[in-house]
Write an enzyme that holds these catalytic residues in place. Structure first.
Site, PDB file in Angstrom:
ATOM      1  CD1 TRP A 103      -7.319  -3.120  10.835  1.00 40.25           C
ATOM      2  CD2 TRP A 103      -8.376  -1.533   9.685  1.00 40.25           C
ATOM      3  NE1 TRP A 103      -6.769  -3.070   9.582  1.00 40.25           N
ATOM      4  CE2 TRP A 103      -7.392  -2.111   8.859  1.00 40.25           C
ATOM      5  CE3 TRP A 103      -9.165  -0.486   9.169  1.00 40.25           C
ATOM      6  CZ2 TRP A 103      -7.171  -1.689   7.545  1.00 40.25           C
ATOM      7  CZ3 TRP A 103      -8.950  -0.070   7.866  1.00 40.25           C
ATOM      8  CH2 TRP A 103      -7.967  -0.664   7.072  1.00 40.25           C
ATOM      9  CG  ASP A 172     -13.205  -5.271  12.118  1.00 44.30           C
ATOM     10  OD1 ASP A 172     -13.258  -6.241  11.344  1.00 44.30           O
ATOM     11  OD2 ASP A 172     -12.597  -4.202  11.856  1.00 44.30           O
ATOM     12  CE  LYS A 196      -7.842  -7.141   5.158  1.00 42.69           C
ATOM     13  NZ  LYS A 196      -8.625  -6.291   5.974  1.00 42.69           N
TER      14      LYS A 196
HETATM   15  C1  PLP Z   1      -8.859  -4.814   6.192  1.00 43.71           C
HETATM   16  C2  PLP Z   1      -9.567  -4.520   7.471  1.00 43.71           C
HETATM   17  C3  PLP Z   1     -10.567  -3.538   7.552  1.00 43.71           C
HETATM   18  C4  PLP Z   1     -10.928  -2.632   6.383  1.00 43.71           C
HETATM   19  O1  PLP Z   1     -11.647  -3.325   5.430  1.00 43.71           O
HETATM   20  P1  PLP Z   1     -12.282  -2.582   4.142  1.00 43.71           P
HETATM   21  O2  PLP Z   1     -13.143  -3.658   3.578  1.00 43.71           O
HETATM   22  O3  PLP Z   1     -11.143  -2.187   3.270  1.00 43.71           O
HETATM   23  O4  PLP Z   1     -13.057  -1.422   4.622  1.00 43.71           O
HETATM   24  C5  PLP Z   1     -11.220  -3.367   8.753  1.00 43.71           C
HETATM   25  N1  PLP Z   1     -10.910  -4.117   9.823  1.00 43.71           N
HETATM   26  C6  PLP Z   1      -9.964  -5.061   9.799  1.00 43.71           C
HETATM   27  C7  PLP Z   1      -9.664  -5.868  11.020  1.00 43.71           C
HETATM   28  C8  PLP Z   1      -9.263  -5.302   8.621  1.00 43.71           C
HETATM   29  O5  PLP Z   1      -8.296  -6.246   8.570  1.00 43.71           O
END
Ligand code: PLP
Length: 361
Positions: A103, A172, A196
């Protein structure tokens, strides 16, 4: 209705049962309005209250200072990979990124479209099995922010403690927001996809310090400016209403269960049940180095790929689902976010011991 099983999926992931039970009612008739939650206007007083409560609860649980905006946007966490640099690095300014997994790598690629990106640390050559300590990288004086992924969902690593820097932090937090305490005031911007640890997919929470809203270049498309959404309380256009509704109820659930301090303790207890099995021998091998271990996603291997396949299959037959590792690293992964029940982790730890006994290497 069939029985529910333990779902170790990394996302979309397990939600609190009571939140789902409430949703089952509200999907038909929300708050005695005679209209279902998926059908009700985002401008109705009923929904406006939901959105306001979601924001208030987020502020209260995370201790978000008054000079920050809380936004609920669409486009997933992945759209933030470009929105962050697009809004903050106008004119090609510099920013610093820590490369600790898939990511972060994707966000670096997008940021390079807008700014001068320095990658101050990378654990790519070590298969992203760790995150750095503060003394392992340097941030240039003219860098605007330090970007990191607080929990690396795929590799099972997590920054603990969170990096310290004189620069503002941007993170993030898709896979560990609301799982532990941290000081929001050190951050310029935090974002997290809902699926998540907060709700169903569809909404991405953005927490942004309000002085940053005006940095965006004039020629940025309206929908891609944080300022557009901040000025209209995330109601510039139709927001992801169902996702915001579930987030509101998940936050209520979290508050009723003792808030962040209580869930942080429970999360540690859950994760240690699995790490203890991993550490007890050399049958199971954790992907992450000990100092970098995630409390949310536990990535591990068995002695052979054949045993891993058998493990995943047998576990699924026992109602332990979603244990296959991400295709980029293989092996196994147990995702145990806030709402994942303690009993499910106990069941997995017991299954691990039993499988090891029945299938010697
Ligand atoms: C799942 C995830 C993403 C991607 O998320 P989307 O909503 O599918 O774009 C980005 N960063 C992290 C840390 C993730 O776990």
């Amino acid at each position: 209705m069939g029985e529910r099983i333990y779902n170790f999926s990394p996302g979309p992931a397990t939600l609190p049962l009571e939140v789902l039970q409430q949703a089952r009612e509200d999907i038909i008739n929300f708050d005695n309005s005679g209209i279902g939650i998926c059908e009700i206007s985002h401008r109705s007083k009923e929904f406006m209250r939901v959105a306001a409560e979601a924001e208030e609860l987020m502020r209260e649980l995370l201790g978000i200072p008054g000079n920050y905006k809380v936004l609920f946007l669409q486009g997933g966490a992945s759209s933030q990979f470009f929105m962050v640099p697009m809004n903050l690095l106008g004119g090609g300014k510099k920013a610093t990124y820590l490369n600790t997994g898939t990511w972060s790598k994707k966000s670096i690629k997008e940021a390079q479209l807008f700014g001068n990106i320095e990658v101050a640390f990378s654990s790519e050559n070590e298969k992203f099995n760790r995150v750095p300590t503060d003394d392992e990288y340097a941030v240039s004086a003219d860098s605007e922010y330090l970007y990191f992924v607080s929990n690396n969902t795929i590799f099972g690593t997590q920054f603990d403690p969170i990096p310290q820097s004189e620069k503002m932090l941007v993170s993030d937090m898709s896979s560990d927001i609301l799982s532990r305490n941290f000081d929001v005031s050190k951050f310029g911007l935090i974002f997290a996809g809902a699926q998540k640890n907060m709700g169903p997919s569809g909404a991405t929470t953005v927490i942004i310090r309000d002085d940053l809203l005006d940095r965006v270049p004039e020629n940025t498309p309206t929908m891609l400016k944080y300022k557009t959404h901040a000025d209209k309380d995330s109601m510039f256009n139709t927001p992801p209403t169902f996702s915001i509704y579930i987030i509101r109820n998940v936050l209520k659930w979290l508050k009723n269960n003792g808030g962040i301090a209580a869930i942080e303790k429970k999360n540690k207890e859950k994760a240690m049940l699995i790490y203890d099995v991993i550490d007890a021998g050399d049958y199971y091998r954790g992907h992450a180095l000990k100092d970098s271990r995630s409390m949310m996603n536990i990535a591990f291997n068995l002695p052979t790929a054949e045993l891993e396949a058998a493990f995943i299959q047998e576990a699924a037959a026992k109602g332990l689902n979603g244990l296959k590792g991400h295709r980029s690293i293989g092996g196994c992964r147990a995702s145990i976010y806030n709402a994942f029940p303690h009993e499910g982790v106990v069941a997995l730890s017991r299954f691990m011991l039993e499988f090891q006994k029945n299938n010697p290497a």
